[in-house]
Design a protein around this motif. Structure first.
Motif, PDB file in Angstrom:
ATOM      1  N   GLY A  94     -35.075  18.025  15.214  1.00 11.66           N
ATOM      2  CA  GLY A  94     -34.938  18.095  16.659  1.00 11.66           C
ATOM      3  C   GLY A  94     -35.116  16.703  17.222  1.00 11.66           C
ATOM      4  N   VAL A  95     -34.806  16.544  18.501  1.00 14.14           N
ATOM      5  CA  VAL A  95     -34.974  15.256  19.160  1.00 14.14           C
ATOM      6  C   VAL A  95     -35.595  15.484  20.538  1.00 14.14           C
ATOM      7  N   ILE A  96     -36.592  14.671  20.874  1.00 15.95           N
ATOM      8  CA  ILE A  96     -37.287  14.792  22.155  1.00 15.95           C
ATOM      9  C   ILE A  96     -36.372  14.246  23.249  1.00 15.95           C
ATOM     10  N   ILE A  97     -36.114  15.082  24.272  1.00 13.38           N
ATOM     11  CA  ILE A  97     -35.175  14.680  25.324  1.00 13.38           C
ATOM     12  C   ILE A  97     -35.832  14.493  26.690  1.00 13.38           C
ATOM     13  N   SER A  98     -37.145  14.757  26.789  1.00 13.41           N
ATOM     14  CA  SER A  98     -37.829  14.520  28.067  1.00 13.41           C
ATOM     15  C   SER A  98     -39.313  14.290  27.829  1.00 13.41           C
ATOM     16  N   LYS A  99     -39.940  13.570  28.750  1.00 12.19           N
ATOM     17  CA  LYS A  99     -41.384  13.302  28.661  1.00 12.19           C
ATOM     18  C   LYS A  99     -42.190  14.588  28.837  1.00 12.19           C
ATOM     19  N   ASP A 100     -41.548  15.635  29.379  1.00 10.94           N
ATOM     20  CA  ASP A 100     -42.219  16.918  29.566  1.00 10.94           C
ATOM     21  C   ASP A 100     -42.314  17.713  28.273  1.00 10.94           C
ATOM     22  N   LEU A 108     -34.365  19.113  21.873  1.00 17.89           N
ATOM     23  CA  LEU A 108     -33.066  19.685  21.539  1.00 17.89           C
ATOM     24  C   LEU A 108     -33.009  19.873  20.028  1.00 17.89           C
ATOM     25  N   THR A 109     -32.632  21.061  19.587  1.00 12.17           N
ATOM     26  CA  THR A 109     -32.504  21.355  18.165  1.00 12.17           C
ATOM     27  C   THR A 109     -31.301  22.274  17.985  1.00 12.17           C
ATOM     28  N   ASN A 110     -31.158  22.830  16.791  1.00 11.42           N
ATOM     29  CA  ASN A 110     -30.054  23.756  16.518  1.00 11.42           C
ATOM     30  C   ASN A 110     -30.541  25.197  16.588  1.00 11.42           C
ATOM     31  N   ASN A 111     -29.644  26.087  16.994  1.00 12.10           N
ATOM     32  CA  ASN A 111     -29.968  27.508  17.032  1.00 12.10           C
ATOM     33  C   ASN A 111     -30.336  28.022  15.641  1.00 12.10           C
ATOM     34  N   HIS A 112     -29.625  27.566  14.607  1.00  9.36           N
ATOM     35  CA  HIS A 112     -29.930  28.079  13.265  1.00  9.36           C
ATOM     36  C   HIS A 112     -31.320  27.656  12.782  1.00  9.36           C
ATOM     37  N   VAL A 113     -31.908  26.639  13.396  1.00  9.32           N
ATOM     38  CA  VAL A 113     -33.264  26.215  13.036  1.00  9.32           C
ATOM     39  C   VAL A 113     -34.303  27.180  13.611  1.00  9.32           C
ATOM     40  N   ILE A 114     -34.071  27.695  14.801  1.00  9.81           N
ATOM     41  CA  ILE A 114     -35.068  28.544  15.480  1.00  9.81           C
ATOM     42  C   ILE A 114     -34.749  30.036  15.405  1.00  9.81           C
ATOM     43  N   GLU A 115     -33.622  30.382  14.807  1.00 10.84           N
ATOM     44  CA  GLU A 115     -33.191  31.780  14.735  1.00 10.84           C
ATOM     45  C   GLU A 115     -34.271  32.664  14.105  1.00 10.84           C
ATOM     46  N   ASN A 116     -34.476  33.832  14.690  1.00 14.33           N
ATOM     47  CA  ASN A 116     -35.449  34.824  14.204  1.00 14.33           C
ATOM     48  C   ASN A 116     -36.882  34.306  14.209  1.00 14.33           C
ATOM     49  N   GLN A 117     -37.195  33.408  15.113  1.00  8.78           N
ATOM     50  CA  GLN A 117     -38.530  32.804  15.154  1.00  8.78           C
ATOM     51  C   GLN A 117     -39.584  33.775  15.663  1.00  8.78           C
ATOM     52  N   GLN A 118     -40.742  33.691  15.046  1.00  2.74           N
ATOM     53  CA  GLN A 118     -41.928  34.370  15.553  1.00  2.74           C
ATOM     54  C   GLN A 118     -42.825  33.324  16.218  1.00  2.74           C
ATOM     55  N   SER A 119     -42.913  32.160  15.590  1.00  2.29           N
ATOM     56  CA  SER A 119     -43.636  31.041  16.183  1.00  2.29           C
ATOM     57  C   SER A 119     -42.969  29.740  15.750  1.00  2.29           C
ATOM     58  N   LEU A 120     -43.138  28.699  16.566  1.00  9.16           N
ATOM     59  CA  LEU A 120     -42.537  27.403  16.289  1.00  9.16           C
ATOM     60  C   LEU A 120     -43.616  26.330  16.303  1.00  9.16           C
ATOM     61  N   GLU A 121     -43.471  25.384  15.393  1.00 13.30           N
ATOM     62  CA  GLU A 121     -44.359  24.231  15.344  1.00 13.30           C
ATOM     63  C   GLU A 121     -43.498  22.982  15.236  1.00 13.30           C
ATOM     64  N   VAL A 170     -38.869  20.646  13.185  1.00  9.47           N
ATOM     65  CA  VAL A 170     -39.174  21.933  13.807  1.00  9.47           C
ATOM     66  C   VAL A 170     -39.399  22.937  12.683  1.00  9.47           C
ATOM     67  N   VAL A 171     -40.588  23.547  12.666  1.00  7.85           N
ATOM     68  CA  VAL A 171     -40.931  24.548  11.649  1.00  7.85           C
ATOM     69  C   VAL A 171     -40.901  25.921  12.314  1.00  7.85           C
ATOM     70  N   ASN A 172     -40.107  26.808  11.753  1.00 11.71           N
ATOM     71  CA  ASN A 172     -39.903  28.150  12.278  1.00 11.71           C
ATOM     72  C   ASN A 172     -40.597  29.149  11.356  1.00 11.71           C
ATOM     73  N   THR A 173     -41.683  29.760  11.837  1.00 10.38           N
ATOM     74  CA  THR A 173     -42.343  30.831  11.088  1.00 10.38           C
ATOM     75  C   THR A 173     -41.749  32.145  11.572  1.00 10.38           C
ATOM     76  N   GLN A 174     -41.216  32.905  10.629  1.00 10.74           N
ATOM     77  CA  GLN A 174     -40.517  34.141  10.973  1.00 10.74           C
ATOM     78  C   GLN A 174     -41.412  35.352  10.742  1.00 10.74           C
ATOM     79  N   GLN A 175     -40.929  36.498  11.150  1.00  7.37           N
ATOM     80  CA  GLN A 175     -41.659  37.757  11.006  1.00  7.37           C
ATOM     81  C   GLN A 175     -42.003  38.012   9.541  1.00  7.37           C
ATOM     82  N   ALA A 176     -43.223  38.449   9.291  1.00  7.87           N
ATOM     83  CA  ALA A 176     -43.643  38.782   7.928  1.00  7.87           C
ATOM     84  C   ALA A 176     -42.778  39.918   7.389  1.00  7.87           C
TER      85      ALA A 176
END
Length: 170
Positions: A70-76, A80-93, A44-50
């Protein structure tokens, strides 16, 4: 893990110390588990605010990024990942095990439990997503072998480490 022990041998005629040679089979349970789970593990790549920063060469704009596992938990496409990975995210890849990439959105997070759920946009991905089979943590017993598979520091993809359950109910 299947371990075979050969008959003890004498190290030398002078030294009567006995040694046992151990050989791990390449088809061990750990290797099989990693092969089964690896396709479900993502980066999971978290791009934060410039941010504008002042330095020796003047003011510059930087685009901070952070990453984790992260780990894929559904076909949809729920992951599931950690909060500290996505914290302050502007966009996620998300980068899948096969190297394909797709945008993701934050669904929800719990900073106290350090967990987050994101959903990947499956449109650019080819084929169905591999989904991790969830276990029953209440069935764990001290002494059991456990695995951690992920993208350590976001850069070391498909890192595997093995540990032992030391206690439960903590």
């Amino acid at each position: 893990t299947l371990v075979t022990a050969q008959k003890p041998v004498v190290a030398s005629p002078i030294d009567q110390q006995q040694t046992t040679q151990l050989r791990l089979e390449t088809s061990s349970a750990v290797v099989q588990a990693v092969a089964r789970v690896r396709p479900t593990v993502v980066t999971v790549v978290n791009t934060q605010q410039a941010q504008r920063v002042r330095g020796f060469w003047g003011t510059q704009t930087i685009q901070p990024k952070s990453s984790g596992s992260g780990v894929i938990i559904s076909k949809d496409g729920y992951i599931l990942t950690n909060n500290h990975v996505i914290e302050n995210q502007q966009s996620l890849e998300v980068i899948l095990a096969d190297g394909s990439k797709a945008a993701a959105q934050l669904i929800g997070a719990d900073p106290y439990a350090d967990t987050a759920v994101i959903k990947v946009d499956q449109a650019p991905l080819h084929g169905a997503l591999a989904v991790a089979e969830m276990g029953d943590s209440s069935a764990l017993q001290p002494g059991e072998t456990v695995l951690a598979i992920g993208s350590a520091l976001g850069d070391f993809k498909n890192t595997v480490t093995v540990g032992v359950v030391s206690a439960t109910g903590r």
